[in-house]
Write an enzyme that holds these catalytic residues in place. Sequence first.
Site, PDB file in Angstrom:
ATOM      1  N   LYS A 155       0.861  -1.183   0.000  1.00 33.36           N
ATOM      2  CA  LYS A 155       0.000   0.000   0.000  1.00 33.36           C
ATOM      3  C   LYS A 155       0.896   1.231   0.000  1.00 33.36           C
ATOM      4  CE  LYS A 155      -2.012   2.464   3.271  1.00 33.36           C
ATOM      5  NZ  LYS A 155      -2.021   3.804   2.615  1.00 33.36           N
TER       6      LYS A 155
ATOM      7  N   GLU B  45      10.361   1.818  10.233  1.00 27.85           N
ATOM      8  CA  GLU B  45      11.183   3.031  10.254  1.00 27.85           C
ATOM      9  C   GLU B  45      10.246   4.201  10.490  1.00 27.85           C
ATOM     10  OE1 GLU B  45      13.244   6.032   7.384  1.00 27.85           O
ATOM     11  OE2 GLU B  45      14.222   4.074   7.159  1.00 27.85           O
TER      12      GLU B  45
ATOM     13  N   CYS C  40      13.295  11.452   6.218  1.00 31.61           N
ATOM     14  CA  CYS C  40      13.368  10.904   7.580  1.00 31.61           C
ATOM     15  C   CYS C  40      14.742  11.125   8.219  1.00 31.61           C
ATOM     16  CB  CYS C  40      13.052   9.413   7.554  1.00 31.61           C
ATOM     17  SG  CYS C  40      11.378   9.022   7.018  1.00 31.61           S
TER      18      CYS C  40
ATOM     19  N   GLU D 248       9.029  16.598  15.488  1.00 33.07           N
ATOM     20  CA  GLU D 248       9.523  16.544  14.119  1.00 33.07           C
ATOM     21  C   GLU D 248       8.712  17.496  13.237  1.00 33.07           C
ATOM     22  OE1 GLU D 248      10.720  13.075  10.915  1.00 33.07           O
ATOM     23  OE2 GLU D 248       8.915  12.794  12.125  1.00 33.07           O
TER      24      GLU D 248
END
Length: 530
Positions: free
Chosen positions: A194, A267, A301, A399
């Site tokens: 997906k 992750e 990331c 973040e």
Amino acid sequence: MTATTDTSTDPRAALPATLTAGLLERLTERVTASPGAPRSITTAPYTGSPLADFPVSTPADVDEAFVRARRAQARWAATSVAERARVLLRFHDLVLKNQNTGLDLMQAENGKTRRDAYLEIADAAIAARYYGRTGPKVLEPERRRGALPFLTRTSELHHPKGVVAIISPWNYPLSMAATDAIAALMAGNAVVQKPDTQTALTALWAMDLMYQAGLPADVWQMVIGRGSSIGDPLLANADYIMFTGSTATGRDIARGAGQRLIGASLELGGKNAMLVLDDADLDRAAEGAVRAAFPSAGQLCVSVERLYVAESVHDEFVAKFVQRTSALTIGASYDYGVDVGSLTTDKQLKTVSAHVDDAVAKGARLLAGGKARPDLGPLFYEPTILADVTPEMTLHTEETFGPVVSIYAVADDDEAVARANDTVYGLNSSVWGRDGTRARSVAARLRSGTVNINDAFAAAWGSIDSPMGGMGDSGLGRRHGIDGILKYTEAQTIAHQSRFGFYPPAAIPWNMWTPVMNTALRIWKTVGAR
């Protein structure tokens, strides 16, 4: 900052010639979805114009994808590892041969620059080459030391998990879609994936190339839809799950995988730090900070959001960094002339704006950037540097995932390490200094899955023979290296025992057998047996 306006490839005028209606239709038809399924339309970040029209998969479609994948996986697992490797190596060649289409797709869907898109092309090719070359050796049966020297013959085998579910994000639509699938396929698994709908064309392009390379039908399938709709059937059917995305969603997936007793590799988020030591080459470090903070408009990331600089060189470094940042070209272009591209979604633009506005309202100083650029397109935001950031500001610990970095002065290496480690995350870091021994010592003290010395992130990420992943709230498991393929396998031990073992022959009583065994154990220790 100025916008590149190459009228020959102006994204406001039209999509590149490679992205024909026929290509987009062919790719969207590869989605596993029922006839007459609802549709989902995506828009191009550069312009806000409609881009692709996808069929939306239902939970029943996901179930059917797994049924087909299981049938195909049995045949694929029976295929020799040498043939699987040949498919991957042909895929490597096709990615490079068709790279212009891939570059155009990534830019159209994600809004990144062509420079940043090319790094994904290279990454996919490197991963295919690496697992195509090393996979057969890693997966072959391996002799292990037996329980009793000369008497036990032990081997370790690696069987594929079965069908792997991969949930990939929008920020690196080729790297995150293809490289995890490459390792899973090499190990003999089928994949039901997906991708994020916003960048699904790129994932479908990669899958299409893999089929052109010789992958059998149904071994890799793509479903489209919201996680709230098809996330549960993905998790319910999978034999293993690979997820890249937010920490909050990662926790939910880990919980579900734990309940089903299947493995998961995650992750997740990061608040990555860059440390500039007092002996650093400041010109190189300033250039490195630009590359660390602003690739893909900071939607990476492993990009840097916190910068800790030794007090003795702080002012000089900041001046160099600000000068380079202010000189960056921001804009939309399908050539290599632009330094910084667009954010990808309106949601991300709102997050970046809110973080910066909150910090400035609470006393942070803007050293560069600090505002959206609607004159360039709907989702552009200037590369931004902040000073005087304090803990009550949102971006101090959360973040941002945009082109924003905060700079802090530190007294020495100890303070730099302590402040870099003062986070729940632990994905990527970098250390800059001329003394390699000292820099490596500082790096080893950082609680971070990967640490780069005198490089932003590419050195560690590109060292594909080494594992890559996060500590703390940055995730579980590793991609890349041997870990990156063996996680998609079940290890099996086969131990063949000769006539004599731990139990005595029928004619020998235990009180006579145990002294014999003790003597043998002492001899094996003396001669250095392991």
